[in-house]
Design a protein around this motif. Structure first.
Motif, PDB file in Angstrom:
ATOM      1  N   GLU A 137       0.871  -1.180   0.000  1.00  0.00           N
ATOM      2  CA  GLU A 137       0.000   0.000   0.000  1.00  0.00           C
ATOM      3  C   GLU A 137       0.904   1.224   0.000  1.00  0.00           C
ATOM      4  N   TYR A 138       0.930   1.930  -1.108  1.00  0.00           N
ATOM      5  CA  TYR A 138       1.830   3.070  -1.261  1.00  0.00           C
ATOM      6  C   TYR A 138       1.190   4.351  -0.743  1.00  0.00           C
ATOM      7  N   TYR A 139       2.027   5.187  -0.129  1.00  0.00           N
ATOM      8  CA  TYR A 139       1.549   6.467   0.371  1.00  0.00           C
ATOM      9  C   TYR A 139       1.586   7.489  -0.751  1.00  0.00           C
ATOM     10  N   ASN A 140       0.427   8.038  -1.078  1.00  0.00           N
ATOM     11  CA  ASN A 140       0.312   9.035  -2.151  1.00  0.00           C
ATOM     12  C   ASN A 140       0.913   8.533  -3.468  1.00  0.00           C
ATOM     13  N   ASN A 141       0.769   7.225  -3.718  1.00  0.00           N
ATOM     14  CA  ASN A 141       1.271   6.600  -4.945  1.00  0.00           C
ATOM     15  C   ASN A 141       2.781   6.706  -5.108  1.00  0.00           C
ATOM     16  N   ARG A 142       3.475   6.939  -4.002  1.00  0.00           N
ATOM     17  CA  ARG A 142       4.943   6.991  -4.040  1.00  0.00           C
ATOM     18  C   ARG A 142       5.458   5.566  -3.860  1.00  0.00           C
ATOM     19  N   GLN A 143       6.090   5.007  -4.870  1.00  0.00           N
ATOM     20  CA  GLN A 143       6.454   3.599  -4.830  1.00  0.00           C
ATOM     21  C   GLN A 143       7.706   3.317  -4.007  1.00  0.00           C
TER      22      GLN A 143
END
Length: 213
Positions: free
Chosen positions: A100-106
């Protein structure tokens, strides 16, 4: 990640950074830092033993969990804890299913099930106390493994219920660390493969005296 966390004194106004400012600085920085609710905490490099243990655990878990729905990540992957506004770099994380990425930051995840930290002299008190409390705010967090790099000694916390954890110790190289999150055992001999305890326990001033001589 093999790193030493150094917590400094309380920040002044000009020392406060928003999470967004921290991420921008982190992207451009030569060395990694952690973030503790407004405070940026520099991290220094770890020892070769620290790196060996992290790598040994990552390899063992990757092989044991092959074909199962888990991901194993080492210290370059950042962890975000929303409740306490903390960014940190655990030495090893195991994530069930998809990250589960935070703010789509991989490079930043939020859902580890297992966290493993390799203890150093400067971080072990923090890893056992406040850092563990911070990790407990993660809804998916179920198991915490602390590995001493100066001796054969592993501590294991397993979540039983809300705010209740079991505790186990391992200090015999002929035994195995038994995970509760999945059916995996890792022999302590494999955890500590190629670890040089003599070098780890050598007084720091000894090498300095040799150079002066």
């Amino acid at each position: 990640m093999t790193a030493i966390l150094q917590v400094t004194e309380q920040p002044t106004a000009q020392d406060y950074f928003t999470p967004e400012e921290y991420l921008a600085l982190e992207e451009a920085a030569e060395y990694k830092s952690e973030y503790l609710d407004g405070v940026i905490i520099p991290m220094t490099g770890g020892t070769t033993n620290h790196n060996r243990i992290s790598l040994n655990m990552s390899i063992a878990l990757r092989l044991a969990l092959k074909g199962l729905d888990y991901d194993v990540f080492m210290g370059d992957v950042r962890l975000w804890m929303t409740k306490n506004r903390i960014y940190t770099y655990p030495d090893v994380m195991v994530i069930p299913g998809k990250p589960e990425y935070y703010n789509n930051r991989q490079e930043t995840v939020m859902n580890p099930q297992v966290i493993i930290e390799v203890l150093s002299k400067s971080t072990k008190a923090y890893d056992r106390s406040d850092k563990f409390k911070f990790y407990q705010t993660i809804p998916t967090f179920q198991e915490y493994i602390l590995i001493d790099q100066s001796q054969v000694y592993v501590e294991q916390y397993c979540k039983l219920a809300n705010k209740r954890w079991s505790y186990s110790q391992y200090d015999d190289e002929d035994t195995a660390l038994v995970f509760s999150s999945f059916q995996v055992e890792v022999a302590l001999a494999d955890v500590y493969e190629k670890v040089d305890f003599e070098a780890e326990n050598e007084p720091e001033h000894k090498s300095e005296e040799s150079e002066e001589a």
